[in-house]
Design a protein around this motif. Structure first.
Motif, short mmCIF file in Angstrom:
data_model
loop_
_atom_site.label_atom_id
_atom_site.label_comp_id
_atom_site.label_asym_id
_atom_site.label_seq_id
_atom_site.Cartn_x
_atom_site.Cartn_y
_atom_site.Cartn_z
N ASP A 152 0.82 -1.21 0.00
CA ASP A 152 0.00 0.00 0.00
C ASP A 152 0.86 1.27 0.00
O ASP A 152 0.52 2.26 -0.65
CB ASP A 152 -0.90 0.02 1.24
CG ASP A 152 -2.06 -0.97 1.13
OD1 ASP A 152 -2.13 -1.66 0.10
OD2 ASP A 152 -2.86 -1.05 2.07
N GLU A 154 3.50 2.02 -1.39
CA GLU A 154 4.13 2.38 -2.66
C GLU A 154 3.13 2.96 -3.66
O GLU A 154 3.51 3.25 -4.80
CB GLU A 154 4.82 1.16 -3.26
CG GLU A 154 6.00 0.65 -2.43
CD GLU A 154 6.74 -0.49 -3.10
OE1 GLU A 154 6.52 -0.71 -4.31
OE2 GLU A 154 7.53 -1.15 -2.42
N ALA A 155 1.88 3.12 -3.25
CA ALA A 155 0.87 3.60 -4.20
C ALA A 155 0.00 4.68 -3.56
O ALA A 155 -1.09 4.40 -3.07
CB ALA A 155 0.02 2.44 -4.69
N CYS A 158 -3.95 5.64 -7.53
CA CYS A 158 -4.37 4.44 -8.23
C CYS A 158 -3.37 4.13 -9.34
O CYS A 158 -3.03 5.00 -10.15
CB CYS A 158 -5.76 4.63 -8.82
SG CYS A 158 -6.31 3.28 -9.91
N MET A 159 -2.89 2.91 -9.40
CA MET A 159 -1.89 2.52 -10.40
C MET A 159 -2.52 2.19 -11.75
O MET A 159 -1.80 1.87 -12.69
CB MET A 159 -1.09 1.32 -9.88
CG MET A 159 -0.33 1.61 -8.60
SD MET A 159 0.54 0.15 -7.91
CE MET A 159 1.89 0.02 -9.11
N HIS A 162 -4.24 6.46 -12.42
CA HIS A 162 -3.26 7.47 -12.03
C HIS A 162 -3.92 8.80 -11.67
O HIS A 162 -3.29 9.86 -11.74
CB HIS A 162 -2.23 7.71 -13.14
CG HIS A 162 -1.53 6.47 -13.57
ND1 HIS A 162 -0.58 5.81 -12.81
CD2 HIS A 162 -1.66 5.72 -14.72
CE1 HIS A 162 -0.15 4.75 -13.45
NE2 HIS A 162 -0.78 4.65 -14.59
N ARG A 172 -7.89 1.52 -0.90
CA ARG A 172 -7.03 0.76 -1.80
C ARG A 172 -7.59 -0.64 -1.99
O ARG A 172 -8.11 -1.25 -1.07
CB ARG A 172 -5.61 0.67 -1.24
CG ARG A 172 -4.84 1.98 -1.21
CD ARG A 172 -3.53 1.77 -0.47
NE ARG A 172 -2.64 2.91 -0.59
CZ ARG A 172 -2.67 3.97 0.20
NH1 ARG A 172 -3.59 4.05 1.16
NH2 ARG A 172 -1.80 4.96 0.03
N PHE A 180 -1.36 -4.90 -8.71
CA PHE A 180 -1.31 -3.45 -8.58
C PHE A 180 -2.34 -2.96 -7.56
O PHE A 180 -3.38 -3.60 -7.34
CB PHE A 180 -1.58 -2.78 -9.93
CG PHE A 180 -0.36 -2.69 -10.81
CD1 PHE A 180 0.76 -3.47 -10.57
CD2 PHE A 180 -0.34 -1.84 -11.90
CE1 PHE A 180 1.88 -3.40 -11.38
CE2 PHE A 180 0.78 -1.76 -12.72
CZ PHE A 180 1.89 -2.53 -12.46
#
Length: 245
Positions: A152, A154-155, A158-159, A162, A172, A180
Motif C-alpha cells: 500500500d 508504494e501507491a 491508483c496505479m 493514475h 485501496r 497493482f
C-alpha cells in the motif's frame, strides 16, 4: 541425509514441538517421510508493512505463522506445498535487503533474511527440496504464479487510472491478476482465476480487458468472467485483508 532422519526420534520430537507451538488451531504436521530441515524468523513484505514471521522448512512443505511468543507460540498457520514453489532473488533496496520471492499459483510474496548468508542458505535449501520433490514425482516445475502484491505504501495514487488519490474514504484494492494497487472504480470487475479461488476475484480494468480478449500467457488458467458483485464473492473486508496479511 533426509531419508535417514525421516523416521528418527529426534526428527519426530522437532516436528511435535512445532505442532505444539501452533496449538489446536494448527494442522497436524507429522506424516511418514516428512523431515524438518530448518527454521527461522524472516521479514515478510505484507500489504500494510513488513512483518516478522516464523518460517519452518520441511522437505515437502513450507510453513509459516505469526509470532505470538518467540519460540513458544505461533498462530495463523500457513502451509505451502513445495512442489508448487518457485523462488527468485530480490535486489537490495533501501532498508529491505537480503530478500527473495516465494511464488506459488495461489499466493506470492517477498521475504527478507537478516543477513546475506541466511538468504543464501534459505534459498539453497528451498531450491534443493523443490528439485528433489519434482525429481521423485516426475512432475514439471509450476509455470503459473499469483502476482506479488504491491505494498500500500508504494501507491499514493491508483496505479490504473493514475488519478484517484487514496484516502480513508477512497480505499485501496489489489488486482488479483497483476498485484497493482487500484481504486474502487478501476477494480469493479471480477474474474474467475481457478488457481487462486473457486469464486470470481477482483481484477483491474486493464487485466479484465486483457483476460476478456484472451491475452493470456502459456500457463495462465482462467475461466468464466463476471462484472457483478454478489453473495458468492468475497466481501470488501475479506478481499482486501488478504487473510490478515
Amino acid at each position: 541425509m533426509v531419508d535417514r532422519l525421516a523416521n528418527s526420534e529426534a526428527n519426530s520430537k522437532r516436528i511435535g514441538l512445532v505442532e505444539s507451538c501452533f496449538g489446536a488451531a494448527g494442522q497436524p504436521l507429522a506424516i511418514p517421510g516428512r523431515v524438518l530441515i530448518g527454521e527461522g524468523v524472516l521479514t515478510k513484505l505484507c500489504r500494510k508493512k513488513p512483518k516478522a514471521r516464523q518460517f519452518f522448512l520441511f522437505n515437502d512443505i513450507l510453513v509459516y505463522g505469526n509470532i505470538v511468543i518467540q519460540k513458544k507460540k505461533y498462530n495463523k498457520q500457513h502451509i505451502i506445498p513445495l512442489e508448487s514453489v518457485t523462488i527468485d532473488t530480490v535486489p537490495d533496496e533501501g532498508e529491505l535487503r537480503n530478500g527473495w520471492l516465494i511464488k506459488t499459483p495461489t499466493k506470492s510474496f517477498a521475504v527478507y533474511a537478516a543477513t546475506a548468508t541466511e538468504k543464501s542458505e534459505w534459498m539453497n535449501h528451498i531450491g534443493k527440496c523443490v528439485r528433489e520433490l519434482l525429481q521423485k514425482s516426475g512432475k514439471s516445475p509450476t509455470g503459473e504464479h499469483a502476482a506479488v502484491w504491491v505494498p500500500d505504501s508504494e501507491a499514493p495514487l491508483c496505479m490504473c487510472c493514475h488519478k484517484v488519490k487514496f484516502t480513508p474514504v477512497s480505499r485501496r484494492h489489489h488486482c488479483r491478476k497483476c498485484g497493482f494497487v487500484v481504486c474502487g472504480p478501476c477494480s469493479e470487475k471480477r474474474f474467475l482465476l481457478p488457481s487462486q479461488s473457486s469464486k470470481p476475484v477482483r481484477v483491474c480494468e486493464h487485466c479484465y480487458t486483457v483476460l476478456m480478449s484472451g491475452g493470456l500467457g502459456p500457463h495462465d488458467s482462467i475461466s468464466r468472467p463476471t462484472s457483478n458483485f454478489n453473495n458468492n464473492t468475497l466481501s470488501d473486508d475479506e478481499d482486501d485483508d488478504n487473510s490478515s496479511d
